[in-house]
Design a protein around this motif. Structure first.
Motif, PDB file in Angstrom:
ATOM      1  N   THR A   1     -25.402  42.303  90.227  1.00  0.00           N
ATOM      2  CA  THR A   1     -25.235  42.494  88.784  1.00  0.00           C
ATOM      3  C   THR A   1     -26.391  41.867  88.025  1.00  0.00           C
ATOM      4  O   THR A   1     -26.791  40.730  88.298  1.00  0.00           O
ATOM      5  CB  THR A   1     -23.911  41.877  88.299  1.00  0.00           C
ATOM      6  N   ASP A   2     -26.924  42.604  87.078  1.00  0.00           N
ATOM      7  CA  ASP A   2     -28.033  42.129  86.256  1.00  0.00           C
ATOM      8  C   ASP A   2     -27.637  40.857  85.514  1.00  0.00           C
ATOM      9  O   ASP A   2     -26.510  40.716  85.028  1.00  0.00           O
ATOM     10  CB  ASP A   2     -28.402  43.225  85.249  1.00  0.00           C
ATOM     11  N   ALA A   3     -28.568  39.923  85.406  1.00  0.00           N
ATOM     12  CA  ALA A   3     -28.288  38.629  84.783  1.00  0.00           C
ATOM     13  C   ALA A   3     -27.884  38.786  83.321  1.00  0.00           C
ATOM     14  O   ALA A   3     -27.009  38.064  82.821  1.00  0.00           O
ATOM     15  CB  ALA A   3     -29.506  37.714  84.900  1.00  0.00           C
ATOM     16  N   ALA A   4     -28.527  39.717  82.618  1.00  0.00           N
ATOM     17  CA  ALA A   4     -28.187  39.923  81.212  1.00  0.00           C
ATOM     18  C   ALA A   4     -26.753  40.438  81.065  1.00  0.00           C
ATOM     19  O   ALA A   4     -26.021  40.018  80.167  1.00  0.00           O
ATOM     20  CB  ALA A   4     -29.169  40.902  80.571  1.00  0.00           C
ATOM     21  N   LEU A   5     -26.357  41.344  81.964  1.00  0.00           N
ATOM     22  CA  LEU A   5     -24.991  41.852  81.924  1.00  0.00           C
ATOM     23  C   LEU A   5     -23.995  40.736  82.224  1.00  0.00           C
ATOM     24  O   LEU A   5     -22.947  40.625  81.561  1.00  0.00           O
ATOM     25  CB  LEU A   5     -24.816  42.992  82.926  1.00  0.00           C
ATOM     26  N   LYS A   6     -24.301  39.885  83.190  1.00  0.00           N
ATOM     27  CA  LYS A   6     -23.423  38.756  83.491  1.00  0.00           C
ATOM     28  C   LYS A   6     -23.220  37.874  82.261  1.00  0.00           C
ATOM     29  O   LYS A   6     -22.098  37.446  81.963  1.00  0.00           O
ATOM     30  CB  LYS A   6     -24.013  37.921  84.634  1.00  0.00           C
TER      31      LYS A   6
ATOM     32  N   ALA B   1     -17.819  37.826  76.689  1.00  0.00           N
ATOM     33  CA  ALA B   1     -16.643  38.655  76.425  1.00  0.00           C
ATOM     34  C   ALA B   1     -15.388  38.003  76.990  1.00  0.00           C
ATOM     35  O   ALA B   1     -14.329  38.000  76.344  1.00  0.00           O
ATOM     36  CB  ALA B   1     -16.837  40.049  77.015  1.00  0.00           C
ATOM     37  N   ALA B   2     -15.491  37.439  78.182  1.00  0.00           N
ATOM     38  CA  ALA B   2     -14.342  36.786  78.806  1.00  0.00           C
ATOM     39  C   ALA B   2     -13.903  35.570  77.997  1.00  0.00           C
ATOM     40  O   ALA B   2     -12.695  35.313  77.823  1.00  0.00           O
ATOM     41  CB  ALA B   2     -14.679  36.385  80.236  1.00  0.00           C
TER      42      ALA B   2
ATOM     43  N   ASP C   1      -7.264  48.328  78.398  1.00  0.00           N
ATOM     44  CA  ASP C   1      -8.562  48.814  77.937  1.00  0.00           C
ATOM     45  C   ASP C   1      -9.678  47.897  78.419  1.00  0.00           C
ATOM     46  O   ASP C   1      -9.565  46.670  78.320  1.00  0.00           O
ATOM     47  CB  ASP C   1      -8.589  48.878  76.417  1.00  0.00           C
ATOM     48  N   PRO C   2     -10.766  48.458  78.930  1.00  0.00           N
ATOM     49  CA  PRO C   2     -11.872  47.631  79.420  1.00  0.00           C
ATOM     50  C   PRO C   2     -12.948  47.390  78.366  1.00  0.00           C
ATOM     51  O   PRO C   2     -13.033  48.101  77.366  1.00  0.00           O
ATOM     52  CB  PRO C   2     -12.439  48.488  80.557  1.00  0.00           C
ATOM     53  N   ILE C   3     -13.759  46.369  78.605  1.00  0.00           N
ATOM     54  CA  ILE C   3     -15.034  46.252  77.906  1.00  0.00           C
ATOM     55  C   ILE C   3     -15.912  47.399  78.411  1.00  0.00           C
ATOM     56  O   ILE C   3     -16.020  47.634  79.621  1.00  0.00           O
ATOM     57  CB  ILE C   3     -15.723  44.915  78.224  1.00  0.00           C
ATOM     58  N   LEU C   4     -16.529  48.129  77.495  1.00  0.00           N
ATOM     59  CA  LEU C   4     -17.344  49.276  77.868  1.00  0.00           C
ATOM     60  C   LEU C   4     -18.834  48.958  77.730  1.00  0.00           C
ATOM     61  O   LEU C   4     -19.225  48.142  76.901  1.00  0.00           O
ATOM     62  CB  LEU C   4     -17.003  50.474  76.987  1.00  0.00           C
TER      63      LEU C   4
ATOM     64  N   LEU D   1     -19.613  41.835  69.455  1.00  0.00           N
ATOM     65  CA  LEU D   1     -18.838  42.013  70.682  1.00  0.00           C
ATOM     66  C   LEU D   1     -17.528  41.233  70.609  1.00  0.00           C
ATOM     67  O   LEU D   1     -16.445  41.780  70.878  1.00  0.00           O
ATOM     68  CB  LEU D   1     -19.660  41.558  71.889  1.00  0.00           C
ATOM     69  N   ALA D   2     -17.601  39.966  70.235  1.00  0.00           N
ATOM     70  CA  ALA D   2     -16.390  39.154  70.137  1.00  0.00           C
ATOM     71  C   ALA D   2     -15.462  39.700  69.056  1.00  0.00           C
ATOM     72  O   ALA D   2     -14.244  39.820  69.255  1.00  0.00           O
ATOM     73  CB  ALA D   2     -16.756  37.699  69.838  1.00  0.00           C
TER      74      ALA D   2
END
Length: 362
Positions: free
Chosen positions: A58-63, A69-70, A165-168, A179-180
């Motif tokens: 997984t890309d670091a930016a996405l992590k 988000a979590a 529902d997921p984060i998209l 985002l938050a």
């Protein structure tokens, strides 16, 4: 301060599959199948956020974005008292720029939305598609009925809690506040939703989003964010709403169709001119809405404005009355939600009037 990106999220699809379970006369079996397929594809793409973060590929930016988000998802339940469920604990990459495309339509001499009615969510002033070409086909069909149309891409999607529902990926283009705030907004819909009253639903969720974001930033010891962009967003919406009300008055007049068309064109020209003055004077040339104002403007493009903000001051007053207690606020809002439409509007109007009166006496 959270500001919705210009016109990207003025509408979002809600409860697509469940809305289609009992099709109305205006629906087709093909649309039903499209919704089922689109919903299934979205759900099938979900992966638990913790697993995505733990994946070495997984890309670091996405992590980083998913960690944020979590944290916001946990804060929503722990501090904002929003539903504690599996929504927004998973991630889905749809491999497209928008989650859905929503089609708005209105008559040539009307600023009221053409309604699409469903048994679960009630009547909506738009119809959503998971596929852009299908949205374009629907817009063409509606234009064939002498309706004006507009297609708006939506980055967020909600089933109102029917599914997790997921984060998209479409939501991750926004900054951290957006985002938050979107997580808070969508979970607010799961906390309270009034069938057929879009202005109530969106204003309620927008208040939760804004106040939630203030508390979220404070909990992270971040400075109070600049509200200038939010002010600009509200000012632009005000321009559009003023134009829409002038058009409503025009369309109610007994003028011949040709004369009405000319005056309609003049109103759109006035809206563009008013925007240019606002941008160049108060906004110091910052053209947040240049692309929209330069594009085609018709009755359908005006429809989404005002949906998210009409009753926000009323909910602000209600929250203050409950001394900032979220549980008490939700209980009070729920009582208003269960009123009949006319009584609900009266209650919200009284709250809003009290805010204006208090502001005038300060």
């Amino acid at each position: 301060m959270l500001v919705r990106p210009p016109l990207q999220k003025l509408a979002k699809a809600t409860s697509g599959v469940f809305a289609a379970l009992a099709l109305t006369a205006c629906s087709t079996l093909g649309y039903y199948g499209h919704l089922v397929h689109g919903e299934y594809a979205m759900l099938a793409a979900r992966r638990p956020i913790d697993r995505v973060i733990a994946d070495p590929s997984t890309d670091a930016a996405l992590k980083s974005r998913l960690r944020l988000a979590a944290q916001a998802r946990t804060f929503a339940s722990d501090r904002l008292r929003l539903p504690r469920n599996a929504s927004y604990t998973q991630y889905a990459d749809l491999h497209r720029p928008y989650a859905t495309w929503n089609v708005f339509a209105a008559g040539e001499f009307s600023v009221d939305a053409f309604q699409h009615c469903f048994p679960i969510v009630g009547c909506l002033g738009y119809i959503g598609y998971f596929d852009l070409e299908r949205a374009r086909d629907e817009a063409a069909r509606l234009r064939g009925q002498d309706l004006e149309t507009w297609i708006a891409g939506s980055s967020a999607y909600s089933t109102l809690g029917w599914f997790a529902d997921p984060i998209l990926n479409t939501m991750l283009r926004w900054d951290d506040d957006e985002l938050a705030g979107t997580i808070f907004h969508e979970l607010a819909h799961q906390r309270l939703y009034v069938q057929g009253d879009t202005e109530f639903d969106e204003s309620f969720a927008t208040f939760v989003q804004r106040e939630g974001l203030r508390e979220w930033r404070a909990s992270r010891e971040l400075p109070v964010s600049d509200s200038a962009d939010e002010t600009r967003s509200d000012e632009f919406a005000g321009l559009v709403l003023d134009a829409r009300e002038r058009l409503r008055t025009l369309y109610a007049s007994p003028l011949p169709a040709a004369t009405m068309r000319e005056k309609k064109r003049e109103e759109f020209d006035r809206l563009r001119a008013d925007y240019a003055k606002l941008r160049d004077a108060r906004w110091q040339g910052r053209g947040l809405y240049d692309d929209w104002i330069r594009g085609e403007i018709n009755n359908a493009t005006l429809l989404p404005f005002g949906l998210y903000h009409r009753w926000v001051p009323a909910f602000t007053a209600l929250f203050s009355q409950q001394n900032g207690d979220w549980d008490a606020f939700y209980s009070a809002a729920d009582k208003i939600a269960h009123l009949k439409p006319q009584a609900r509007t009266k209650a919200l109007t009284e709250l809003q009037t009290n805010v204006s009166r208090d502001s005038a006496t300060r």
